[in-house]
Design a protein around this motif. Sequence first.
Motif, mmCIF file in Angstrom:
data_model
loop_
_atom_site.group_PDB
_atom_site.id
_atom_site.type_symbol
_atom_site.label_atom_id
_atom_site.label_comp_id
_atom_site.label_asym_id
_atom_site.label_seq_id
_atom_site.Cartn_x
_atom_site.Cartn_y
_atom_site.Cartn_z
ATOM 1 N N VAL A 248 -30.795 80.186 67.594
ATOM 2 C CA VAL A 248 -31.369 79.099 68.335
ATOM 3 C C VAL A 248 -32.639 79.657 69.224
ATOM 4 C CG1 VAL A 248 -31.236 77.143 70.060
ATOM 5 C CG2 VAL A 248 -29.343 77.564 68.395
ATOM 6 N N HIS A 249 -32.198 80.528 70.045
ATOM 7 C CA HIS A 249 -33.171 81.203 71.174
ATOM 8 C C HIS A 249 -34.390 81.819 70.385
ATOM 9 C CE1 HIS A 249 -29.553 80.631 73.790
ATOM 10 N NE2 HIS A 249 -30.274 79.700 73.989
ATOM 11 N N ALA A 250 -34.061 82.363 69.248
ATOM 12 C CA ALA A 250 -35.316 82.886 68.374
ATOM 13 C C ALA A 250 -36.589 81.946 68.164
ATOM 14 C CB ALA A 250 -34.649 83.686 67.025
ATOM 15 N N ALA A 251 -36.101 80.501 68.283
ATOM 16 C CA ALA A 251 -37.267 79.643 68.267
ATOM 17 C C ALA A 251 -38.428 79.830 69.252
ATOM 18 C CB ALA A 251 -36.694 78.173 68.190
ATOM 19 N N GLU A 252 -37.960 80.457 70.553
ATOM 20 C CA GLU A 252 -38.901 80.531 71.556
ATOM 21 C C GLU A 252 -39.530 81.979 71.465
ATOM 22 O OE1 GLU A 252 -36.234 80.289 74.790
ATOM 23 O OE2 GLU A 252 -35.588 78.186 73.555
ATOM 24 N N LEU A 253 -39.265 82.756 70.368
ATOM 25 C CA LEU A 253 -39.855 84.131 70.393
ATOM 26 C C LEU A 253 -41.172 83.976 69.412
ATOM 27 C CD1 LEU A 253 -39.484 87.310 70.890
ATOM 28 C CD2 LEU A 253 -38.211 87.240 68.630
ATOM 29 N N GLU A 254 -42.195 84.490 70.226
ATOM 30 C CA GLU A 254 -43.562 84.511 69.480
ATOM 31 C C GLU A 254 -43.969 86.284 69.644
ATOM 32 O OE1 GLU A 254 -47.231 82.542 69.769
ATOM 33 O OE2 GLU A 254 -45.890 80.912 70.328
ATOM 34 N N LEU A 255 -44.037 86.670 68.310
ATOM 35 C CA LEU A 255 -44.515 88.115 68.254
ATOM 36 C C LEU A 255 -46.074 88.302 68.123
ATOM 37 C CD1 LEU A 255 -41.733 88.952 65.539
ATOM 38 C CD2 LEU A 255 -41.821 89.537 67.970
ATOM 39 N N SER A 256 -46.257 89.502 68.650
ATOM 40 C CA SER A 256 -47.630 89.854 68.770
ATOM 41 C C SER A 256 -48.339 90.070 67.019
ATOM 42 C CB SER A 256 -47.793 91.182 69.332
ATOM 43 O OG SER A 256 -47.241 92.341 68.681
ATOM 44 N N GLU A 257 -49.368 90.166 66.629
ATOM 45 C CA GLU A 257 -50.051 90.278 65.476
ATOM 46 C C GLU A 257 -49.461 91.597 65.184
ATOM 47 O OE1 GLU A 257 -51.425 88.430 63.236
ATOM 48 O OE2 GLU A 257 -51.054 86.857 64.422
ATOM 49 N N GLU A 258 -49.458 92.517 65.735
ATOM 50 C CA GLU A 258 -49.192 94.015 65.534
ATOM 51 C C GLU A 258 -47.731 93.750 65.108
ATOM 52 O OE1 GLU A 258 -49.682 96.491 68.827
ATOM 53 O OE2 GLU A 258 -50.639 98.140 67.923
ATOM 54 N N ASP A 259 -46.981 93.526 65.832
ATOM 55 C CA ASP A 259 -45.637 93.497 65.544
ATOM 56 C C ASP A 259 -45.207 92.543 64.205
ATOM 57 O OD1 ASP A 259 -44.663 95.042 67.578
ATOM 58 O OD2 ASP A 259 -44.147 93.489 68.664
ATOM 59 N N LEU A 260 -45.981 91.472 63.763
ATOM 60 C CA LEU A 260 -45.792 90.795 62.695
ATOM 61 C C LEU A 260 -46.274 91.512 61.512
ATOM 62 C CD1 LEU A 260 -46.936 87.299 63.885
ATOM 63 C CD2 LEU A 260 -44.565 87.924 63.247
ATOM 64 N N GLU A 261 -47.468 92.340 61.781
ATOM 65 C CA GLU A 261 -47.905 93.195 60.524
ATOM 66 C C GLU A 261 -46.914 94.265 60.173
ATOM 67 O OE1 GLU A 261 -51.999 94.232 61.480
ATOM 68 O OE2 GLU A 261 -52.666 91.805 61.678
#
Length: 271
Positions: A248-261
């Motif tokens: 549930v709490h992962a819904a608030e997590l936004e990753l940087s472009e670098e981490d997503l890539e």
Amino acid sequence: MHLSIQGRPPEAQAGAVLHAVLDAGVTLVDTADVYCLDQNDIGHNERLIAGALRSWGGARDSVVVATKGGLVRPSGRWDTDARPEQLRAACERSLRALGVERIDLYQLHAPDPRVPLEESAGALADLQAQGKIRWVGLSNVSVAEIERARRVVPIVTVQNRLNPFFREALGEGVVAHCAEQGIGFLAYSPTGGGRLNLKLPDHPILAPMAKRLAVSPHALVLAWVMSKSPTVIPIPSARQVEHALDSVHAAELELSEEDLEAIDRAEFSRG
Ligand SMILES: NC(=O)c1ccc[n+]([C@@H]2O[C@H](COP(=O)([O-])OP(=O)(O)OC[C@H]3O[C@@H](n4cnc5c(N)ncnc54)[C@H](OP(=O)(O)O)[C@@H]3O)[C@@H](O)[C@H]2O)c1
């Protein structure tokens, strides 16, 4: 799903998981008539959810319950049966199991190779016209199948598998098509499913990233799934309250472009 199939927890634990996520603000619960042990146990998960919603103190109307029809469980096997008469009977059973007069979202669990998709979709259109279901969804479908079904009935959601181990929904264009058409994409097995999710904590890219950001590797994967489109909604499963709340709490997590890539590029072995 894991609250009702093989390896399911005691009912009190299942109820605690459901109450914990409802208390935490979850407003969509995905189930199916076949989340059970076998054909004699059909509706187990729907009854569990209905019971948890009844004993929960919150606003029942704020929660969408999505169920499915079109599979059967003879001797515990998972078989397809999406003949119109079977869908009609399954929908009646789901209405009773959920204790409602209208199902919020009714999904065709999978196209049945022996039944033209238009006939299965037609049965769902009839159920909708009769007021037994509010919205219609599909599951385990291609772009071509989505478009065939949409000629028969409006489709609001598509539920296909999407996780870093299995990315077909991206490669085959289903996520993009749903986004273009304004159809919600429910990402199933979003952390990899019952077996592969166990590999996440040892993953060479995820483990150090999780440590650096002080989150779980499962949360990273859910954030990656959600980053694919604002119309992607992950539907993780959990038998344990702490896992459910972590998701549930992962819904608030936004990753940087670098981490997503970095997750995009990483290898996720299914072996
Ligand atoms: N339409 C379809 O054909 C289809 C097929 C499969 C699944 N689904 C849907 O998708 C849902 C999820 O799929 P799934 O169960 O296959 O895959 P999943 O959610 O990726 O993985 C399930 C397991 O991962 C663990 N987990 C999840 N989040 C976690 C977290 N934050 N931290 C630690 N562990 C975590 C849980 O372990 P514990 O149990 O130990 O807590 C859970 O049993 C099902 O409930 C069902 O609604 C649909």
